[in-house]
Design an enzyme around this catalytic site. Structure first.
Site, PDB file in Angstrom:
ATOM      1  N   ARG A 224     -35.301  -9.270  12.621  1.00 11.17           N
ATOM      2  CA  ARG A 224     -33.950  -8.960  13.074  1.00 11.17           C
ATOM      3  C   ARG A 224     -33.682  -9.705  14.372  1.00 11.17           C
ATOM      4  NH1 ARG A 224     -31.746  -2.963  14.261  1.00 11.17           N
ATOM      5  NH2 ARG A 224     -33.108  -3.132  16.043  1.00 11.17           N
TER       6      ARG A 224
ATOM      7  N   THR B 161     -27.881 -10.533  17.632  1.00  9.18           N
ATOM      8  CA  THR B 161     -26.867 -10.240  16.592  1.00  9.18           C
ATOM      9  C   THR B 161     -27.269  -9.052  15.721  1.00  9.18           C
ATOM     10  OG1 THR B 161     -27.931 -11.651  14.946  1.00  9.18           O
ATOM     11  CG2 THR B 161     -26.349 -12.704  16.433  1.00  9.18           C
TER      12      THR B 161
ATOM     13  N   ASP C 242     -40.232   0.466  18.191  1.00  6.94           N
ATOM     14  CA  ASP C 242     -40.314  -0.744  17.367  1.00  6.94           C
ATOM     15  C   ASP C 242     -41.552  -0.655  16.481  1.00  6.94           C
ATOM     16  OD1 ASP C 242     -40.997  -3.446  16.507  1.00  6.94           O
ATOM     17  OD2 ASP C 242     -39.376  -4.082  17.830  1.00  6.94           O
TER      18      ASP C 242
ATOM     19  N   ASP D 267     -44.007  -3.736  16.430  1.00  2.27           N
ATOM     20  CA  ASP D 267     -44.774  -3.867  17.668  1.00  2.27           C
ATOM     21  C   ASP D 267     -45.833  -2.780  17.783  1.00  2.27           C
ATOM     22  OD1 ASP D 267     -43.580  -6.143  18.599  1.00  2.27           O
ATOM     23  OD2 ASP D 267     -42.081  -5.103  19.797  1.00  2.27           O
TER      24      ASP D 267
HETATM   25  C1  PRP Z   1     -37.729  -3.974  11.992  1.00  3.06           C
HETATM   26  C2  PRP Z   1     -38.068  -3.087  10.820  1.00  3.06           C
HETATM   27  C3  PRP Z   1     -37.062  -3.539   9.778  1.00  3.06           C
HETATM   28  C4  PRP Z   1     -35.854  -3.880  10.618  1.00  3.06           C
HETATM   29  C5  PRP Z   1     -34.881  -2.743  10.498  1.00  3.06           C
HETATM   30  O1  PRP Z   1     -38.283  -5.223  11.817  1.00  3.06           O
HETATM   31  O2  PRP Z   1     -39.400  -3.188  10.407  1.00  3.06           O
HETATM   32  O3  PRP Z   1     -37.482  -4.664   9.026  1.00  3.06           O
HETATM   33  O4  PRP Z   1     -36.301  -4.000  11.971  1.00  3.06           O
HETATM   34  O5  PRP Z   1     -33.704  -3.030  11.172  1.00  3.06           O
HETATM   35  P1  PRP Z   1     -32.328  -3.233  10.412  1.00  3.06           P
HETATM   36  O6  PRP Z   1     -32.194  -2.102   9.449  1.00  3.06           O
HETATM   37  O7  PRP Z   1     -31.322  -3.153  11.530  1.00  3.06           O
HETATM   38  O8  PRP Z   1     -32.328  -4.572   9.742  1.00  3.06           O
HETATM   39  P2  PRP Z   1     -38.172  -6.377  12.924  1.00  3.06           P
HETATM   40  O9  PRP Z   1     -36.938  -7.162  12.701  1.00  3.06           O
HETATM   41  O10 PRP Z   1     -38.348  -5.795  14.282  1.00  3.06           O
HETATM   42  O11 PRP Z   1     -39.357  -7.340  12.553  1.00  3.06           O
HETATM   43  P3  PRP Z   1     -40.945  -7.136  12.696  1.00  3.06           P
HETATM   44  O12 PRP Z   1     -41.362  -6.096  11.693  1.00  3.06           O
HETATM   45  O13 PRP Z   1     -41.495  -8.472  12.377  1.00  3.06           O
HETATM   46  O14 PRP Z   1     -41.227  -6.685  14.104  1.00  3.06           O
HETATM   47  N1  URA Z   2     -36.556  -1.622  13.948  1.00  2.20           N
HETATM   48  C1  URA Z   2     -37.524  -0.854  14.489  1.00  2.20           C
HETATM   49  O1  URA Z   2     -38.702  -1.185  14.424  1.00  2.20           O
HETATM   50  N2  URA Z   2     -37.164   0.297  15.105  1.00  2.20           N
HETATM   51  C2  URA Z   2     -35.885   0.700  15.193  1.00  2.20           C
HETATM   52  O2  URA Z   2     -35.614   1.772  15.764  1.00  2.20           O
HETATM   53  C3  URA Z   2     -34.890  -0.123  14.621  1.00  2.20           C
HETATM   54  C4  URA Z   2     -35.262  -1.273  14.010  1.00  2.20           C
END
Ligand code: PRP
Ligand code: URA
Length: 216
Positions: free
Chosen positions: A109, A113, A205, A208
């Site tokens: 994400r 944006t 997150d 993370d």
């Molecule tokens: C997080 C989570 C989802 C997304 C959800 O991933 O694991 O994939 O955000 O958010 P949304 O519903 O607003 O799209 P992230 O983009 O942080 O990636 P990562 O798992 O690689 O840290």
């Molecule tokens: N992605 C995450 O990992 N946590 C949130 O709360 C939203 C998006």
């Protein structure tokens, strides 16, 4: 205020799922425990999510005689984690369904944006007749879930379910608009998103915390 209800959403409120989710949310929970809990909750969710799978008769020879048992009918399942955080749910489900195949969808994400950016898609070509479980602990704005489901659909998948640990009403609504026929299973429907698109109360997150990288 009563939580909204959605026709595409099932909240799995089994006591063990809720107990483990509370520990998962705690900011003091270590990366090691976080990883283990994500896996355990995914296992418990898989038990509930698969309870309507069709079964068929199978002949079994016990050490004493032949009997008719039951086995899961139809095509095998394909688990599709959204990278990175969805990976944490794979092993927990595969413990119950060792024959499941695994595809991968890479999305992150964009921090400004909040739109999903795709970087990987790998689903074996002959898999489209299978049942697909998209896995991601977090359903926030719904951008990633909608993009993953659209990509799977584009590859020919028809029967898709979405499993997450924490969902925001905004994300569930967005999936309902874009993919009304995809059932969503979650351990919790949380209150709302904050201005940065994080789920409140949420768990932070997920990627993370799972990988031990940056924390909120
Ligand atoms: C997080 C989570 C989802 C997304 C959800 O991933 O694991 O994939 O955000 O958010 P949304 O519903 O607003 O799209 P992230 O983009 O942080 O990636 P990562 O798992 O690689 O840290
Ligand atoms: N992605 C995450 O990992 N946590 C949130 O709360 C939203 C998006």
């Amino acid at each position: 205020m009563a939580a909204p209800s959605f026709p595409n959403l099932t909240v799995l409120d089994h006591p063990l799922i809720q107990h483990k989710l509370s520990i998962l949310r705690d900011k003091r929970t270590s990366t090691r425990d976080f990883k283990q809990l994500v896996g355990e909750i995914a296992t418990l969710m898989a038990y509930e999510v698969t309870k309507d799978l069709p079964t068929e008769e199978v002949e079994v020879e016990t050490p004493l005689e032949t009997m008719t048992g039951r086995q899961v009918a139809g095509k095998k399942l394909t688990l599709v984690p959204i990278l990175r955080a969805g990976l944490g749910m794979v092993d927990g489900i595969a413990q119950l369904i060792p024959s499941a195949r695994v595809g991968h969808i890479g999305l992150y994400r964009d921090h400004d944006t909040l739109r999903p950016v795709d970087y990987y898609f790998k689903i074996p070509g002959s898999e489209v007749a299978r049942d697909f479980f998209i896995l991601d602990p977090m359903l926030a704005t719904g951008g990633s879930a909608v993009a993953a489901a659209s990509a799977l659909r584009g590859a020919g998948a028809r029967r898709i379910r979405f499993l997450c640990l924490v969902a925001a009403p905004e994300g569930v609504r967005r999936m309902l608009e874009a993919h009304p026929d995809i059932p969503i299973y979650t351990a919790s429907l949380d209150r709302e998103l904050n201005a940065n698109g994080y789920i409140l109360p949420g768990l932070g997150d997920a990627g993370d915390r799972l990988c031990g990288t940056r924390t909120l």
